[in-house]
Write a protein that holds these residues in place. Structure first.
Motif, PDB file in Angstrom:
ATOM      1  N   MET A   1       0.837  -1.191   0.000  1.00  0.00           N
ATOM      2  CA  MET A   1       0.000   0.000   0.000  1.00  0.00           C
ATOM      3  C   MET A   1       0.880   1.252   0.000  1.00  0.00           C
ATOM      4  N   PRO A   2       0.476   2.303  -0.704  1.00  0.00           N
ATOM      5  CA  PRO A   2       1.255   3.537  -0.700  1.00  0.00           C
ATOM      6  C   PRO A   2       1.253   4.188   0.687  1.00  0.00           C
ATOM      7  N   VAL A   3       2.310   4.915   0.978  1.00  0.00           N
ATOM      8  CA  VAL A   3       2.395   5.673   2.230  1.00  0.00           C
ATOM      9  C   VAL A   3       2.366   7.154   1.904  1.00  0.00           C
ATOM     10  N   ASP A   4       1.967   7.942   2.873  1.00  0.00           N
ATOM     11  CA  ASP A   4       1.810   9.378   2.642  1.00  0.00           C
ATOM     12  C   ASP A   4       3.146  10.095   2.748  1.00  0.00           C
ATOM     13  N   THR A   5       3.138  11.379   2.440  1.00  0.00           N
ATOM     14  CA  THR A   5       4.323  12.212   2.612  1.00  0.00           C
ATOM     15  C   THR A   5       4.733  12.194   4.082  1.00  0.00           C
ATOM     16  N   PRO A   6       6.031  12.070   4.366  1.00  0.00           N
ATOM     17  CA  PRO A   6       6.461  12.047   5.775  1.00  0.00           C
ATOM     18  C   PRO A   6       5.982  13.286   6.531  1.00  0.00           C
ATOM     19  N   HIS A   7       5.480  13.062   7.739  1.00  0.00           N
ATOM     20  CA  HIS A   7       5.049  14.189   8.562  1.00  0.00           C
ATOM     21  C   HIS A   7       6.266  14.847   9.194  1.00  0.00           C
ATOM     22  N   ASN A   8       6.225  16.151   9.290  1.00  0.00           N
ATOM     23  CA  ASN A   8       7.293  16.917   9.949  1.00  0.00           C
ATOM     24  C   ASN A   8       8.665  16.565   9.375  1.00  0.00           C
ATOM     25  N   LEU A   9       8.735  16.551   8.050  1.00  0.00           N
ATOM     26  CA  LEU A   9       9.997  16.255   7.381  1.00  0.00           C
ATOM     27  C   LEU A   9      11.027  17.338   7.712  1.00  0.00           C
ATOM     28  N   GLN A  10      12.151  16.910   8.248  1.00  0.00           N
ATOM     29  CA  GLN A  10      13.198  17.855   8.648  1.00  0.00           C
ATOM     30  C   GLN A  10      14.414  17.644   7.753  1.00  0.00           C
ATOM     31  N   VAL A  11      14.838  18.707   7.099  1.00  0.00           N
ATOM     32  CA  VAL A  11      15.944  18.639   6.151  1.00  0.00           C
ATOM     33  C   VAL A  11      17.157  19.381   6.689  1.00  0.00           C
ATOM     34  N   GLU A  12      18.303  18.740   6.586  1.00  0.00           N
ATOM     35  CA  GLU A  12      19.560  19.424   6.891  1.00  0.00           C
ATOM     36  C   GLU A  12      20.159  19.887   5.564  1.00  0.00           C
ATOM     37  N   TYR A  13      20.303  21.185   5.411  1.00  0.00           N
ATOM     38  CA  TYR A  13      20.831  21.736   4.167  1.00  0.00           C
ATOM     39  C   TYR A  13      22.280  22.150   4.387  1.00  0.00           C
ATOM     40  N   ILE A  14      23.161  21.659   3.522  1.00  0.00           N
ATOM     41  CA  ILE A  14      24.596  21.953   3.617  1.00  0.00           C
ATOM     42  C   ILE A  14      24.988  22.707   2.343  1.00  0.00           C
ATOM     43  N   PRO A  15      25.075  24.023   2.397  1.00  0.00           N
ATOM     44  CA  PRO A  15      25.267  24.834   1.185  1.00  0.00           C
ATOM     45  C   PRO A  15      26.422  24.383   0.302  1.00  0.00           C
ATOM     46  N   GLN A  16      27.523  23.974   0.904  1.00  0.00           N
ATOM     47  CA  GLN A  16      28.681  23.609   0.083  1.00  0.00           C
ATOM     48  C   GLN A  16      28.485  22.302  -0.696  1.00  0.00           C
ATOM     49  N   LEU A  17      27.450  21.552  -0.340  1.00  0.00           N
ATOM     50  CA  LEU A  17      27.158  20.321  -1.081  1.00  0.00           C
ATOM     51  C   LEU A  17      26.330  20.584  -2.332  1.00  0.00           C
ATOM     52  N   ASP A  18      25.637  21.721  -2.361  1.00  0.00           N
ATOM     53  CA  ASP A  18      24.657  21.985  -3.409  1.00  0.00           C
ATOM     54  C   ASP A  18      25.265  22.858  -4.502  1.00  0.00           C
ATOM     55  N   LYS A  19      25.414  22.283  -5.688  1.00  0.00           N
ATOM     56  CA  LYS A  19      25.943  23.040  -6.820  1.00  0.00           C
ATOM     57  C   LYS A  19      24.834  23.763  -7.590  1.00  0.00           C
ATOM     58  N   GLY A  20      23.597  23.474  -7.242  1.00  0.00           N
ATOM     59  CA  GLY A  20      22.468  24.126  -7.902  1.00  0.00           C
ATOM     60  C   GLY A  20      21.979  23.353  -9.114  1.00  0.00           C
ATOM     61  N   LEU A  21      20.691  23.460  -9.376  1.00  0.00           N
ATOM     62  CA  LEU A  21      20.074  22.717 -10.477  1.00  0.00           C
ATOM     63  C   LEU A  21      20.696  23.066 -11.827  1.00  0.00           C
ATOM     64  N   ASP A  22      20.989  24.340 -12.050  1.00  0.00           N
ATOM     65  CA  ASP A  22      21.532  24.750 -13.346  1.00  0.00           C
ATOM     66  C   ASP A  22      22.905  24.147 -13.613  1.00  0.00           C
ATOM     67  N   SER A  23      23.605  23.746 -12.569  1.00  0.00           N
ATOM     68  CA  SER A  23      24.937  23.161 -12.764  1.00  0.00           C
ATOM     69  C   SER A  23      24.862  21.808 -13.464  1.00  0.00           C
ATOM     70  N   LEU A  24      23.683  21.200 -13.459  1.00  0.00           N
ATOM     71  CA  LEU A  24      23.526  19.909 -14.125  1.00  0.00           C
ATOM     72  C   LEU A  24      23.478  20.055 -15.647  1.00  0.00           C
ATOM     73  N   ALA A  25      23.229  21.293 -16.122  1.00  0.00           N
ATOM     74  CA  ALA A  25      23.216  21.593 -17.564  1.00  0.00           C
ATOM     75  C   ALA A  25      22.297  20.657 -18.330  1.00  0.00           C
ATOM     76  N   LEU A  26      21.055  20.541 -17.863  1.00  0.00           N
ATOM     77  CA  LEU A  26      20.091  19.641 -18.489  1.00  0.00           C
ATOM     78  C   LEU A  26      19.268  20.312 -19.584  1.00  0.00           C
ATOM     79  N   MET A  27      19.070  21.620 -19.472  1.00  0.00           N
ATOM     80  CA  MET A  27      18.211  22.311 -20.426  1.00  0.00           C
ATOM     81  C   MET A  27      18.886  22.437 -21.787  1.00  0.00           C
ATOM     82  N   PRO A  28      18.141  22.172 -22.873  1.00  0.00           N
ATOM     83  CA  PRO A  28      18.708  22.296 -24.222  1.00  0.00           C
ATOM     84  C   PRO A  28      19.108  23.743 -24.528  1.00  0.00           C
ATOM     85  N   ASP A  29      20.092  23.882 -25.396  1.00  0.00           N
ATOM     86  CA  ASP A  29      20.535  25.217 -25.796  1.00  0.00           C
ATOM     87  C   ASP A  29      19.522  25.890 -26.707  1.00  0.00           C
ATOM     88  N   ILE A  30      18.796  25.097 -27.472  1.00  0.00           N
ATOM     89  CA  ILE A  30      17.809  25.623 -28.416  1.00  0.00           C
ATOM     90  C   ILE A  30      16.409  25.358 -27.873  1.00  0.00           C
TER      91      ILE A  30
END
Length: 483
Positions: free
Chosen positions: A161-190
Motif C-alpha cells: 500500500m502507498p504511504v503518505d508524505t512524511p510528517h514533519n519532514l526535517q531537512v539538513e541543508y549543507i550549502p557547500q554540497l549543493d551546486k544548484g540545479l543549473d549546474s547539471l546543464a540539463l536544459m537544451p541550448d535551443i
C-alpha cells in the motif's frame, strides 16, 4: 558526526510514497541529494527530451523541499563516498534502480559503504513486484507476458500500500554540497521544447493531476477507447512514472478504489495489465540485460537489415508519405510522446516496410521520448520487430492504411499533425495517393511537393519483408555459400 541520513534521489522524484525518504525521516533529519551521474555508459545517457523533463521535475522537487535539494554532477559513487567522509555521515538510503549499469554501480557502492561501517538501506519504490520475485515454478524467468502477469504477478502477495508524505519532514541543508540545479546543464541550448512545455507539467503535482483527471471514467473506458489516438483516452502518466513522480502502487490502488474495488471490470483489468506490461519489461531487462543492444531471439542475428539513411531520416521527420506514420513521428517530435497504437504502426513500418534495424528506431525514441525508459523502450521495440520475448511474429506486418482507417476513421489525428492534409476527405485521408486528381486539387495537396509521395509501395515492401524473413531462416553457411 552527522546524525542525518543521506537520501539519494534517483528515479523517485516525489515526497509521497517514497519508501527511502519515509525510512530516513522516521530516524531524524535527512540530507536530500540528486546526482546526475556522468559515469553512466554513453548509450544510456538520457536523451534531450528526457533531460528537459528531468530539469523541470527536479525544480518541482526542490520546491517541495523548500529549496533544500542538493544537486551535483559527476561520478555518483565517488561523490557519495566523498560526502560521507567529509561530513562523517553514517546512514545512506536510496530506492532501487533497475538498469543493468545502475545495478552494478549500486551493488559495488553498497559493498564499499558497508565495509566502511555505513548503514545502507535500499527499497523498492519503482515496481509493483521485484523482478526476482516473479519466476516460474522452475525458478526461471517468464518469457511470455500473459502467464507472467496472470499466473506470476497476480498469484503473488498484493503490491504494498502507498504511504503518505512524511510528517514533519526535517531537512539538513549543507550549502557547500549543493551546486544548484543549473549546474547539471540539463536544459537544451535551443528552445525546441515550447510545445512540450505547454502540454506537460513535470513533477509530483502534475502526476497527481493527470491521475485524478483519468479516474474513474478513464480506467472504466480504457479498453474500448485506448486504441484511438484522437480520443486522448490514455492516462498520460508514463513520463511521470519513469521519473518516479508517482509510484505504480499509487496508480494501482487509486484505479481499484475509483471503481469501488471491482477488479473484474474489463476496463480496469485492461488498465492494470498495462502496469503489468511495464513490470514484464523490467523483468526482461533484469534477467536478460543484453536486450537494449542484442536481439532477444538469436535467429535474427542474420536478418538482412537495410542501411538506408535517407529513408531513416524521412521516417524520423515524419516525411514518409504515409499519413498515420507521419502524424505519429511529428507528434513525437512536437510533444515528446506518441500514442501507443501509433507507436506500433510507426515501428512496424520502420522494421518491416523499410527493413531498417529496430535499434535505430529505439535510439531515435530514446532521444525524443519524454518517457524514454530503457526497459520499456527495448522490450517494446523488440516486440514490434519480432525479435523479442513474446513478440509479435515478424510476418505480422501492420498495414498503416487500414490501421488509420480503423483507429482514426475521420483522420482527425492525422489532420492535427499533418495540416497539409486537412482538406482531404475521409475516404482518402490515409491513402492520398489513391485519390483522383480533382480531389487532390480541391484539398490543395500536391504529392511530391507539399506532401511526400509514399516512400515505399506498401504491398511490395511487405513482400520484401517476408522474403527477408525467409532468407534469415537459412543457416549462416548457406547464406555465405550464396554470396
Amino acid at each position: 558526526m552527522s546524525t542525518s541520513t543521506l537520501v539519494w534521489f534517483r528515479q523517485d522524484l516525489r515526497l509521497r510514497d517514497n519508501p527511502a525518504l519515509t525510512y530516513a525521516s522516521e530516524r531524524g533529519t535527512v540530507i536530500p541529494l540528486y546526482i546526475f551521474d556522468t559515469a553512466c555508459p554513453e548509450n544510456f545517457v538520457p536523451g534531450g527530451a528526457s533531460k528537459w523533463w528531468l530539469h523541470k521535475s527536479l525544480g518541482r522537487l526542490n520546491d517541495s523541499l523548500d529549496n533544500q535539494l542538493h544537486c551535483a554532477k559527476g561520478d555518483a559513487s565517488k561523490i557519495i563516498i566523498e560526502l560521507i567522509q567529509q561530513h562523517n555521515i553514517k546512514q545512506v538510503v536510496w530506492n532501487r534502480a533497475y538498469e543493468p549499469w545502475q545495478i552494478k554501480r549500486d551493488t559495488l557502492l553498497k559493498q564499499t559503504l558497508v565495509e566502511a561501517g555505513i548503514d545502507v538501506q535500499s527499497f523498492n519504490s519503482h515496481l509493483l513486484w521485484e523482478p526476482w520475485q516473479v519466476l516460474k515454478k522452475d525458478e526461471t524467468p517468464y518469457k511470455v507476458f500473459t502467464p507472467y502477469y496472470r499466473r506470476g504477478c497476480l498469484s503473488k502477495p498484493s503490491p504494498r500500500m502507498p504511504v503518505d508524505t512524511p510528517h514533519n519532514l526535517q531537512v539538513e541543508y549543507i550549502p557547500q554540497l549543493d551546486k544548484g540545479l543549473d549546474s547539471l546543464a540539463l536544459m537544451p541550448d535551443i528552445n525546441w521544447y515550447s510545445t512540450m512545455q505547454e502540454m506537460w507539467t513535470p513533477g509530483e503535482q502534475g502526476a497527481a493531476k493527470h491521475l485524478s483527471e483519468f479516474l474513474p471514467n478513464g480506467a472504466e473506458e480504457y479498453k474500448n477507447k485506448r486504441d484511438f489516438p484522437d480520443l486522448g483516452a490514455t492516462s498520460k502518466l508514463s513520463p511521470h512514472l519513469h521519473f518516479g513522480e508517482i509510484s505504480p502502487n499509487q496508480i494501482w490502488y487509486a484505479a481499484i478504489h475509483a471503481l469501488n474495488g471491482n477488479t473484474e471490470d474489463v476496463g480496469l483489468d485492461c488498465y492494470l495489465s498495462e502496469l503489468g506490461w511495464r513490470e514484464f519489461s523490467h523483468s526482461l531487462l533484469f534477467h536478460f540485460p543484453h536486450i537494449p543492444q542484442k536481439n532477444f531471439s538469436p535467429k535474427f542475428e542474420h536478418f538482412p537489415w537495410r542501411s538506408d539513411d535517407k529513408s531513416l531520416k524521412a521516417w524520423q521527420l515524419g516525411q514518409t508519405g504515409i499519413p498515420i506514420v507521419d502524424a505519429g513521428m511529428r507528434e513525437l517530435w512536437q510533444t515528446g510522446t506518441m500514442h501507443n497504437r501509433v507507436r506500433m504502426v510507426v515501428g512496424s513500418f520502420l522494421v518491416k516496410n523499410l527493413l531498417i534495424d529496430w535499434r535505430k528506431g529505439e535510439r531515435w525514441f530514446w532521444d525524443c521520448l519524454l518517457d524514454a525508459d530503457l526497459a520499456a523502450n527495448s522490450a517494446s521495440w523488440q516486440w514490434i520487430a519480432g525479435t523479442g520475448a513474446d513478440a509479435a511474429p515478424y510476418f505480422r506486418i501492420f498495414n498503416p492504411v487500414t490501421q488509420g482507417q480503423r483507429f482514426d476513421p475521420q483522420g482527425d489525428y492525422v489532420k492535427r499533425f499533418c495540416p497539409e492534409l486537412a482538406k482531404m476527405p475521409d475516404k482518402y485521408i490515409h491513402n492520398p495517393w489513391d485519390a483522383p486528381q480533382n480531389i487532390l486539387d480541391y484539398a490543395g495537396v500536391k504529392l511530391g511537393k507539399n506532401y511526400p509521395e509514399p516512400l515505399v509501395d506498401l504491398k511490395a515492401s511487405r513482400l520484401r519483408a517476408l522474403d527477408a524473413l525467409a532468407q534469415s531462416k537459412q543457416q549462416p553457411e548457406e547464406i555465405t555459400g550464396k554470396v
